[in-house]
Design an enzyme around this catalytic site. Structure first.
Site, PDB file in Angstrom:
ATOM      1  N   ALA A 315       0.843  -1.202   0.000  1.00 43.33           N
ATOM      2  CA  ALA A 315       0.000   0.000   0.000  1.00 43.33           C
ATOM      3  C   ALA A 315       0.878   1.252   0.000  1.00 43.33           C
ATOM      4  O   ALA A 315       1.932   1.273  -0.637  1.00 43.33           O
ATOM      5  CB  ALA A 315      -0.975  -0.041   1.171  1.00 43.33           C
ATOM      6  N   SER A 316       0.484   2.267   0.740  1.00 47.39           N
ATOM      7  CA  SER A 316       1.178   3.556   0.640  1.00 47.39           C
ATOM      8  C   SER A 316       2.562   3.562   1.262  1.00 47.39           C
ATOM      9  O   SER A 316       3.318   4.522   1.071  1.00 47.39           O
ATOM     10  CB  SER A 316       0.317   4.656   1.270  1.00 47.39           C
ATOM     11  OG  SER A 316      -0.848   4.869   0.497  1.00 47.39           O
ATOM     12  N   THR A 317       2.948   2.517   2.018  1.00 51.15           N
ATOM     13  CA  THR A 317       4.343   2.451   2.465  1.00 51.15           C
ATOM     14  C   THR A 317       5.277   2.325   1.260  1.00 51.15           C
ATOM     15  O   THR A 317       6.457   2.656   1.348  1.00 51.15           O
ATOM     16  CB  THR A 317       4.580   1.260   3.414  1.00 51.15           C
ATOM     17  OG1 THR A 317       4.337   0.027   2.719  1.00 51.15           O
ATOM     18  CG2 THR A 317       3.669   1.340   4.638  1.00 51.15           C
TER      19      THR A 317
END
Length: 570
Positions: A315-317
């Protein structure tokens, strides 16, 4: 008279023939085959007793015991003393009477697995306490041919807190015995089945000892002819910090997921927690088939080490990696501004931003700070999937990190070749859009995410995560431009100081990191956070992945903040 003579002659011939046969037999046995029967007689009065070596013990970085040896007793015997159903039935009856559930079929299976030679001692019943052994020996019906042997039993003081790391030992299986026949194992030996116990089996195992005994006709010991002492296995000290590990397990108490913490410069793992947990002590002592099946079929999958084998969309990591790749490929610069109005129309599909009203115009630092999806959609399209795959390989995405534990997953780097091979369809621009925010086909383990963020924190060097204190390997410099890496680090600081990850910074330490919320087709979204501290002089990295946690900012972020605060305060 003639008839009497004939009978007498026949009788004399019979006696002569018998004498001839007996003489020939004596010659054959005593002269021709004399040496053979001397050896057999010698073997019949000699018996070898094999003593398993005490296993090397395991400790954390501060000397806290994680795997130790406790003394127990085993009932030992010889195949020749248990070679009839009546004897097995009698022994089973005695054992049952003292609360030891060993049926005739259990005894037959044990003997069959270990029977290598008729005069080699074997383990009939393992793991008896002093009380149990004393009661058995005192029983007048206990077979006098059998005898007790003091042995060790593996115990794990940390239990559920570190079971996924330490693993457990168990009796060697028939298949393992065949595969490791040349390594000196025999039936009844214990062998590492998982975790550190398995990874370092050759170090922890030690060398068994043995005694050569002279026995009488009934198998009773007369004297010891020769003895070779068992050599204990080598003790093992881990980088694991039980204070940090206990905190990680406590933080995960009400969740399914994983927390990883390690040194950004060396890759030394200080915490590696996976939830739900399991207790490795019963597995080392022996469980029934029903109990084993219950563990393996548990829908919660407690024996899956989610820290190294659980695969999730990052995801956004993933946006920190995306920023580096886009900057390095000159697809964007620090001054590049991208406008977000809540979504990106690509072809016939609208790819939405998590903030439906949009973020306005942002550069890369703002894109990270506010986790703007549209910014990274555009950055990914400008960079191109081939360049993203190239940088993915520099970061060793899609392959195991090399941590010294069995069962690690390599995740999935995906890409055009992979999709064509897997689905027989071509990669599309829409796939790149999803890829750019860590969704779609991209999958990573928590330890892989931690490794990426360690490289960001330490200046672009890929460390090898390890648990053995002697397992350090020189980091690999993957060649990131320091000025461009500094831009990304400023963005990650902004995430915590004034962006989506602010809750990770409420524990008294200066944290830099990134939130993530991964789509989950089986239920609520997964919550992620990856961060390091102190932001201005990074020492430790920590990652939390919470299955069904919904929001990385409110659920995973505080867990990482607490973990980093603990490491820096201790």
């Amino acid at each position: 008279m003639e008839l009497l003579d004939s009978r007498l002659k026949l009788f004399l011939w019979s006696i002569s023939l018998s004498v001839f046969i007996l003489t020939g037999g004596l010659y054959f046995c005593q002269i021709y085959q004399g040496d053979k029967y001397i050896r057999l007689a010698h073997s019949n009065r000699l018996r070898l007793v094999r003593f398993p070596a005490p296993r090397g013990e395991i400790f954390d970085r501060n000397g806290v015991p994680l795997a130790v040896n406790d003394t127990t007793f085993s009932i030992m015997g010889y195949p020749l003393d248990l070679n009839t159903p009546e004897k097995l039935q009698h022994l089973s009856k005695v054992l049952m009477r003292h609360g030891i559930p060993m049926t005739v079929s259990d005894l037959e299976k044990t003997i069959k697995q270990q029977r290598l030679a008729p005069y080699r001692v074997m383990k009939i019943v393992p793991n008896l306490t002093m009380t149990q052994m004393a009661e058995l020996v005192a029983d007048y019906e206990f077979p006098h041919e059998l005898f007790p042997l003091s042995v060790w039993r593996r115990t794990y003081p940390a239990g559920t807190t570190a079971a996924n790391i330490i693993g457990y030992v168990g009796e060697i299986s028939e298949n393992e015995l065949k595969l490791r026949a040349e390594d000196g194992y025999t039936g009844g030996d214990l062998i590492g089945k998982s975790g550190i116990e398995r990874s370092y089996e050759s170090v922890l195992r030690g060398s068994p000892g043995q005694e050569a005994l002279e026995v009488d006709a009934r198998g009773r010991k007369i004297r010891v002819l020769d003895a070779e002492a068992a050599v204990k296995g080598e003790d093992l000290h881990l980088t694991l910090d039980m204070g940090a590990q206990k905190l990680a397990v406590e933080l995960l108490k009400n969740w399914k997921g994983a927390i990883v913490a390690m040194n950004v410069h060396t890759g030394a793992v200080l915490a590696l927690a996976s939830s739900p947990v399991y207790d490795n002590n019963p597995l080392a002592w022996g469980v029934s088939a029903r109990e084993w099946n219950a563990i393996m079929n548990d829908p919660e999958r407690p024996m899956l080490d989610r820290a190294i084998a659980g695969v999730y969309p990052p995801a956004s990591t993933f946006k920190a990696f995306m920023s580096i790749a886009s900057l390095e490929e000159n697809a964007i610069t620090q001054s590049t501004m991208i406008s977000c109005r809540g979504g990106l129309r690509f072809g016939s599909h609208l790819f939405k931003c998590w903030k439906h009203s949009g973020h306005g115009s942002l550069n890369v630092i703002g894109g990270l700070q506010h986790s703007c999806d549209v910014f990274f959609y555009q950055a990914g399209l400008r960079t191109g999937i081939e360049s993203l795959i190239k940088w993915g390989r520099k970061f060793h995405l899609g392959e195991p990190t090399g941590i010294d534990l069995p069962g690690e997953s390599g995740g999935n780097i995906a890409g055009p070749e992979w999709k064509l091979r897997r689905f027989k369809t071509a990669w599309s621009g829409g796939d790149t859009v999803n890829y750019s925010i860590g969704q779609g086909y991209m999958l990573m383990t928590p330890i892989q995410i931690a490794r990426v963020y360690a490289a960001i924190a330490n200046g672009g060097k890929m460390v090898t995560p390890h648990l053995n204190v002697k397992g350090y390997k020189n980091p690999e410099d993957i060649g990131i431009n320091p000025a461009k890496l500094e831009i990304v680090k400023r963005g990650l600081e902004a995430v915590v100081s004034r962006g989506t990850g602010s809750r990770a910074g409420r524990f008294g330490v200066h944290v830099a990191g990134k939130t993530g919320t991964a789509q989950n087709s089986h239920g609520d979204d997964h919550a992620l956070f990856a961060g390091y501290a102190p932001a201005d002089n990074p020492q430790y990295v920590a990652v939390a992945v919470i299955e069904g946690g919904k929001h990385g900012s409110s659920v995973a972020g505080p867990l990482v903040g607490q973990m980093l605060a603990h490491l820096l305060s201790h």
